[in-house]
Design a protein around this motif. Structure first.
Motif, PDB file in Angstrom:
ATOM      1  N   VAL A 391     -24.761  22.034 -58.252  1.00 43.09           N
ATOM      2  CA  VAL A 391     -24.943  20.880 -59.150  1.00 43.09           C
ATOM      3  C   VAL A 391     -26.420  20.490 -59.098  1.00 43.09           C
ATOM      4  CG1 VAL A 391     -24.269  18.522 -59.712  1.00 43.09           C
ATOM      5  CG2 VAL A 391     -22.596  20.066 -58.665  1.00 43.09           C
ATOM      6  N   GLU A 392     -27.011  20.325 -60.261  1.00 44.69           N
ATOM      7  CA  GLU A 392     -28.446  19.984 -60.356  1.00 44.69           C
ATOM      8  C   GLU A 392     -28.608  18.708 -61.172  1.00 44.69           C
ATOM      9  OE1 GLU A 392     -31.362  21.963 -59.748  1.00 44.69           O
ATOM     10  OE2 GLU A 392     -30.605  24.029 -59.594  1.00 44.69           O
ATOM     11  N   ILE A 393     -29.632  17.945 -60.857  1.00 42.84           N
ATOM     12  CA  ILE A 393     -30.052  16.890 -61.800  1.00 42.84           C
ATOM     13  C   ILE A 393     -31.289  17.442 -62.498  1.00 42.84           C
ATOM     14  CG2 ILE A 393     -30.769  14.503 -62.147  1.00 42.84           C
ATOM     15  CD1 ILE A 393     -29.299  13.755 -59.614  1.00 42.84           C
ATOM     16  N   VAL A 394     -31.083  17.915 -63.714  1.00 43.82           N
ATOM     17  CA  VAL A 394     -32.140  18.633 -64.424  1.00 43.82           C
ATOM     18  C   VAL A 394     -33.263  17.668 -64.829  1.00 43.82           C
ATOM     19  CG1 VAL A 394     -32.606  20.039 -66.479  1.00 43.82           C
ATOM     20  CG2 VAL A 394     -30.506  20.378 -65.167  1.00 43.82           C
ATOM     21  N   SER A 395     -32.897  16.411 -65.126  1.00 41.48           N
ATOM     22  CA  SER A 395     -33.865  15.447 -65.663  1.00 41.48           C
ATOM     23  C   SER A 395     -34.919  14.989 -64.656  1.00 41.48           C
ATOM     24  CB  SER A 395     -33.119  14.237 -66.226  1.00 41.48           C
ATOM     25  OG  SER A 395     -32.158  13.784 -65.295  1.00 41.48           O
ATOM     26  N   ILE A 396     -34.887  15.480 -63.415  1.00 45.80           N
ATOM     27  CA  ILE A 396     -35.987  15.099 -62.509  1.00 45.80           C
ATOM     28  C   ILE A 396     -37.310  15.638 -63.033  1.00 45.80           C
ATOM     29  CG2 ILE A 396     -34.674  14.677 -60.397  1.00 45.80           C
ATOM     30  CD1 ILE A 396     -35.475  17.506 -59.451  1.00 45.80           C
ATOM     31  N   ASP A 397     -37.255  16.613 -63.945  1.00 47.02           N
ATOM     32  CA  ASP A 397     -38.530  17.062 -64.505  1.00 47.02           C
ATOM     33  C   ASP A 397     -39.024  16.137 -65.630  1.00 47.02           C
ATOM     34  OD1 ASP A 397     -37.084  17.878 -66.715  1.00 47.02           O
ATOM     35  OD2 ASP A 397     -37.138  20.002 -66.204  1.00 47.02           O
ATOM     36  N   LYS A 398     -38.319  15.045 -65.865  1.00 48.50           N
ATOM     37  CA  LYS A 398     -38.822  14.002 -66.771  1.00 48.50           C
ATOM     38  C   LYS A 398     -39.330  12.795 -65.974  1.00 48.50           C
ATOM     39  CE  LYS A 398     -35.848  14.766 -70.769  1.00 48.50           C
ATOM     40  NZ  LYS A 398     -35.241  16.061 -70.417  1.00 48.50           N
ATOM     41  N   SER A 399     -38.790  12.630 -64.757  1.00 44.37           N
ATOM     42  CA  SER A 399     -39.130  11.452 -63.961  1.00 44.37           C
ATOM     43  C   SER A 399     -39.982  11.782 -62.745  1.00 44.37           C
ATOM     44  CB  SER A 399     -37.841  10.771 -63.488  1.00 44.37           C
ATOM     45  OG  SER A 399     -37.128  11.649 -62.630  1.00 44.37           O
ATOM     46  N   GLY A 400     -40.007  13.047 -62.330  1.00 44.23           N
ATOM     47  CA  GLY A 400     -40.756  13.430 -61.133  1.00 44.23           C
ATOM     48  C   GLY A 400     -40.060  13.023 -59.844  1.00 44.23           C
ATOM     49  N   ALA A 401     -38.832  12.506 -59.961  1.00 39.86           N
ATOM     50  CA  ALA A 401     -38.099  12.073 -58.768  1.00 39.86           C
ATOM     51  C   ALA A 401     -37.551  13.283 -58.010  1.00 39.86           C
ATOM     52  CB  ALA A 401     -36.938  11.172 -59.196  1.00 39.86           C
ATOM     53  N   ILE A 402     -37.065  13.049 -56.798  1.00 43.01           N
ATOM     54  CA  ILE A 402     -36.291  14.088 -56.120  1.00 43.01           C
ATOM     55  C   ILE A 402     -34.817  13.826 -56.438  1.00 43.01           C
ATOM     56  CG2 ILE A 402     -37.974  14.432 -54.277  1.00 43.01           C
ATOM     57  CD1 ILE A 402     -36.060  12.836 -52.416  1.00 43.01           C
ATOM     58  N   ALA A 403     -34.003  14.889 -56.420  1.00 42.22           N
ATOM     59  CA  ALA A 403     -32.574  14.742 -56.742  1.00 42.22           C
ATOM     60  C   ALA A 403     -31.759  14.885 -55.466  1.00 42.22           C
ATOM     61  CB  ALA A 403     -32.153  15.809 -57.746  1.00 42.22           C
ATOM     62  N   LEU A 404     -30.964  13.874 -55.154  1.00 44.27           N
ATOM     63  CA  LEU A 404     -30.169  13.930 -53.919  1.00 44.27           C
ATOM     64  C   LEU A 404     -28.688  14.067 -54.213  1.00 44.27           C
ATOM     65  CD1 LEU A 404     -31.500  11.218 -51.457  1.00 44.27           C
ATOM     66  CD2 LEU A 404     -32.186  13.603 -51.688  1.00 44.27           C
ATOM     67  N   THR A 405     -28.016  14.854 -53.403  1.00 51.77           N
ATOM     68  CA  THR A 405     -26.559  14.869 -53.406  1.00 51.77           C
ATOM     69  C   THR A 405     -26.077  15.318 -52.032  1.00 51.77           C
ATOM     70  OG1 THR A 405     -24.601  15.677 -54.530  1.00 51.77           O
ATOM     71  CG2 THR A 405     -26.409  17.203 -54.380  1.00 51.77           C
ATOM     72  N   LYS A 406     -24.822  15.006 -51.755  1.00 45.31           N
ATOM     73  CA  LYS A 406     -24.211  15.510 -50.524  1.00 45.31           C
ATOM     74  C   LYS A 406     -24.213  17.025 -50.575  1.00 45.31           C
ATOM     75  CE  LYS A 406     -20.669  12.235 -49.418  1.00 45.31           C
ATOM     76  NZ  LYS A 406     -19.371  11.766 -49.744  1.00 45.31           N
ATOM     77  N   SER A 407     -24.389  17.681 -49.431  1.00 44.80           N
ATOM     78  CA  SER A 407     -24.344  19.148 -49.409  1.00 44.80           C
ATOM     79  C   SER A 407     -22.989  19.655 -49.867  1.00 44.80           C
ATOM     80  CB  SER A 407     -24.576  19.668 -47.988  1.00 44.80           C
ATOM     81  OG  SER A 407     -25.928  19.646 -47.696  1.00 44.80           O
ATOM     82  N   ARG A 408     -23.000  20.864 -50.435  1.00 45.23           N
ATOM     83  CA  ARG A 408     -21.761  21.439 -50.950  1.00 45.23           C
ATOM     84  C   ARG A 408     -20.753  21.718 -49.847  1.00 45.23           C
ATOM     85  NH1 ARG A 408     -19.039  26.114 -52.118  1.00 45.23           N
ATOM     86  NH2 ARG A 408     -18.146  26.175 -54.222  1.00 45.23           N
ATOM     87  N   ASP A 409     -21.271  22.084 -48.648  1.00 50.28           N
ATOM     88  CA  ASP A 409     -20.368  22.581 -47.591  1.00 50.28           C
ATOM     89  C   ASP A 409     -19.685  21.479 -46.784  1.00 50.28           C
ATOM     90  OD1 ASP A 409     -22.344  21.583 -46.028  1.00 50.28           O
ATOM     91  OD2 ASP A 409     -23.039  23.493 -45.235  1.00 50.28           O
ATOM     92  N   LYS A 410     -19.797  20.253 -47.205  1.00 44.32           N
ATOM     93  CA  LYS A 410     -19.103  19.111 -46.574  1.00 44.32           C
ATOM     94  C   LYS A 410     -19.473  18.926 -45.105  1.00 44.32           C
ATOM     95  CE  LYS A 410     -14.833  19.762 -49.247  1.00 44.32           C
ATOM     96  NZ  LYS A 410     -13.451  20.150 -49.154  1.00 44.32           N
ATOM     97  N   SER A 411     -20.638  19.427 -44.695  1.00 45.96           N
ATOM     98  CA  SER A 411     -20.970  19.375 -43.269  1.00 45.96           C
ATOM     99  C   SER A 411     -21.807  18.152 -42.928  1.00 45.96           C
ATOM    100  CB  SER A 411     -21.733  20.638 -42.891  1.00 45.96           C
ATOM    101  OG  SER A 411     -22.928  20.674 -43.652  1.00 45.96           O
ATOM    102  N   GLY A 412     -22.002  17.276 -43.898  1.00 48.01           N
ATOM    103  CA  GLY A 412     -22.782  16.072 -43.616  1.00 48.01           C
ATOM    104  C   GLY A 412     -24.264  16.235 -43.894  1.00 48.01           C
ATOM    105  N   GLY A 413     -24.642  17.364 -44.482  1.00 50.84           N
ATOM    106  CA  GLY A 413     -26.042  17.584 -44.838  1.00 50.84           C
ATOM    107  C   GLY A 413     -26.357  17.034 -46.217  1.00 50.84           C
ATOM    108  N   VAL A 414     -27.601  17.241 -46.645  1.00 53.90           N
ATOM    109  CA  VAL A 414     -28.055  16.716 -47.934  1.00 53.90           C
ATOM    110  C   VAL A 414     -28.730  17.835 -48.731  1.00 53.90           C
ATOM    111  CG1 VAL A 414     -29.555  15.007 -49.054  1.00 53.90           C
ATOM    112  CG2 VAL A 414     -28.495  14.464 -46.876  1.00 53.90           C
ATOM    113  N   GLN A 415     -28.421  17.905 -50.022  1.00 51.64           N
ATOM    114  CA  GLN A 415     -29.112  18.827 -50.930  1.00 51.64           C
ATOM    115  C   GLN A 415     -30.206  18.050 -51.645  1.00 51.64           C
ATOM    116  OE1 GLN A 415     -26.764  21.309 -53.778  1.00 51.64           O
ATOM    117  NE2 GLN A 415     -28.091  20.423 -55.340  1.00 51.64           N
TER     118      GLN A 415
END
Ligand SMILES: CC(C)(COP(=O)(O)OP(=O)(O)OC[C@H]1O[C@@H](n2cnc3c(N)ncnc32)[C@H](O)[C@@H]1OP(=O)(O)O)[C@@H](O)C(=O)NCCC(=O)NCCSC(=O)CC(=O)O
Length: 438
Positions: A391-415
């Motif tokens: 899963v991507e937040i494509v629009s960060i290339d309009k805002s310059g922000a970083i995109a955060l989400t929970k990691s896919r593997d449910k291990s408590g990490g961050v993407q």
């Protein structure tokens, strides 16, 4: 890669709500909505991998159920496309041209006096999978709302597969549109609209195409594991405790959450990679969800905006010095404590300050922001054919922000999704990896 040459549009259709009713629907905007009035829309892209996915199976089984469940979930646009691009390459974490994902994203149609709320694009990758993109108007949906919308759609689609008749939504996925829960006795909503009119120099509903210069950018994805985050936490707490001892202060509780540590670590790598002047001004911040923080609280299933952005400032040197991560973590922690105390509520000048900041970005000020959240379980949106591969937040290339989400593997990490110029991305990647070495 010239993905646009390989994308075929099959169908553009309007999916209407699954009902005979033609009731007019009026949806007043609150101050938290008008705060985002002309902001560029948010584009979220979900990739579902199904190797051996044939066009026949896609068009005969998957698509009808997606449409049926979509109509159940009340939608507006649905352009449908087919791509021969390499699904595996698009969904890996490596460095790619930022524009590579653009053909998979639908445009939100806005004009001076009309604005679409959402647009959806479903793209088939034969023998590889499909993707679903949602572009949402930020004055209509915040991140919690738009990810809840996709979750509701996925839930209904999954239920359809059980063949148990028309499915109904779970209570926690059933949206509440009750605007009366947002109080605005002093009319801040119109103050924000006027701020936007002044900023754009026109009274228009058109959304801004972008808020930062974004040519030549590349995109890449990084992960922080739970162990990485614990390592950063230990370092940060060690430094802050030493500072307290030196200054003979009582140890103060720092809000060392996964979110704060991720931001502090990534922001420091970003400022180092961008190599701006040492004394250059850096403005950094994030958006907070106020649903549980307002008095009385707003229901968790409230759909609209209930978020506000908060920023603080420092110089590039504060980030690049040895204790940069601890410095940033402490600043972010202080902002979160201020939010918890309700210090920023009802601020009439909140938006004008941010618009001033956006203007200053073209005058050499560095901006660091966040889209998405570690609290959105976007990888839980399973339409019946498995969890998303990416899963991507494509629009960060309009805002310059970083995109955060929970990691896919449910291990408590961050993407973490990042956009930068190519050389900066190479430097960022080395800094990111090196900083986590023992
Ligand atoms: C202000 C915050 C950023 C601060 O986050 P923090 O994680 O530091 O602090 P916190 O008090 O919320 O959480 C403390 C701990 O409880 C956990 N926690 C709390 N609430 C949670 C929830 N609903 N789901 C999962 N975990 C939760 C956190 O993971 C953390 O654990 P641990 O110790 O493991 O960390 C956050 O509270 C917040 O409001 N997040 C949502 C922001 C948001 O909605 N952004 C999207 C904006 S719209 C946008 O950007 C567009 C779009 O996305 O479409």
């Amino acid at each position: 890669m010239a993905l646009s040459n390989t994308l075929k549009i099959h169908e553009v259709t309007q999916v209407t709500p699954f009902s005979d009713s033609t009731t007019e629907f009026s949806h007043p905007l609150t101050l938290y909505d008008t705060f985002w009035f002309n902001f560029p829309p948010v584009e979220r892209l979900y990739f579902y991998q199904i190797t051996d996915l044939t066009p026949h199976f896609f068009y005969s089984f998957i698509l009808p159920d997606l449409k049926h469940s979509l109509s159940l979930t009340l939608l507006h646009y649905l352009p449908l496309a087919e791509s021969t691009a390499d699904f595996n390459s698009l969904t890996d974490n490596g460095v790619h041209e930022a524009v590579e994902l653009h053909p998979l994203i639908p445009q939100l149609v806005t004009s001076d006096d009309k604005a679409a709320m959402i647009a959806i694009q479903i793209t088939l990758f034969p023998n590889q999978g499909f993707s679903i993109a949602i572009t949402s108007h930020h004055a209509i949906l915040d991140g919690k709302s738009s990810t809840m919308f996709i979750k509701s759609w996925a839930y209904l689609c999954k239920q359809l597969g059980k063949d148990e008749g028309e499915p109904s939504l779970l209570p926690e996925l059933t949206p509440s549109f009750d605007r009366t829960v947002i109080k605005d006795p002093t009319g801040i909503d119109m103050e924000y609209v006027n701020n936007w009119f002044a900023y754009t120099n026109t009274r228009s509903l058109k959304v801004l195409p972008n808020v930062v210069q974004n040519t030549d950018w590349v995109r890449a994805t990084f992960e922080l594991t739970r162990d990485d985050i614990q390592k950063i936490r230990n370092q940060v707490l060690l430094i802050l405790n030493k500072d307290n001892e030196k200054e003979d202060r009582q140890p103060r509780q720092v809000h060392s959450s996964t979110f704060v540590l991720t931001l502090a670590y990534v922001f420091v790598c970003l400022v180092k990679a961008r190599r701006g002047p040492d004394n250059g001004r850096v403005v950094f911040g994030f958006t907070a969800d106020l649903r549980t923080r307002l008095e009385p609280p707003v229901p968790l299933n409230y759909v609209g905006n209930c978020v506000m952005s908060h920023f603080c400032a420092a110089t590039a040197r504060d980030f690049t010095e040895e204790n940069g991560v601890a410095f940033v973590a402490k600043k972010l922690s202080d902002v979160i404590k201020g939010i918890e105390r309700g210090e920023f509520e009802g601020k009439k000048d909140a938006l004008s300050e941010i618009l001033r900041l956006i203007k200053s970005l073209s005058e050499g000020v560095q901006g660091l922001g966040v889209a998405g959240s570690t609290q959105f379980d976007v990888y839980g949106s399973d339409f019946r054919w498995g969890r998303p591969k990416k899963v991507e937040i494509v629009s960060i290339d309009k805002s310059g922000a970083i995109a955060l989400t929970k990691s896919r593997d449910k291990s408590g990490g961050v993407q973490i999704g990042v956009v930068l110029k190519k050389q900066e991305m190479e430097d960022f990647a080395s800094l990111f990896v090196d900083g986590l070495k023992d």
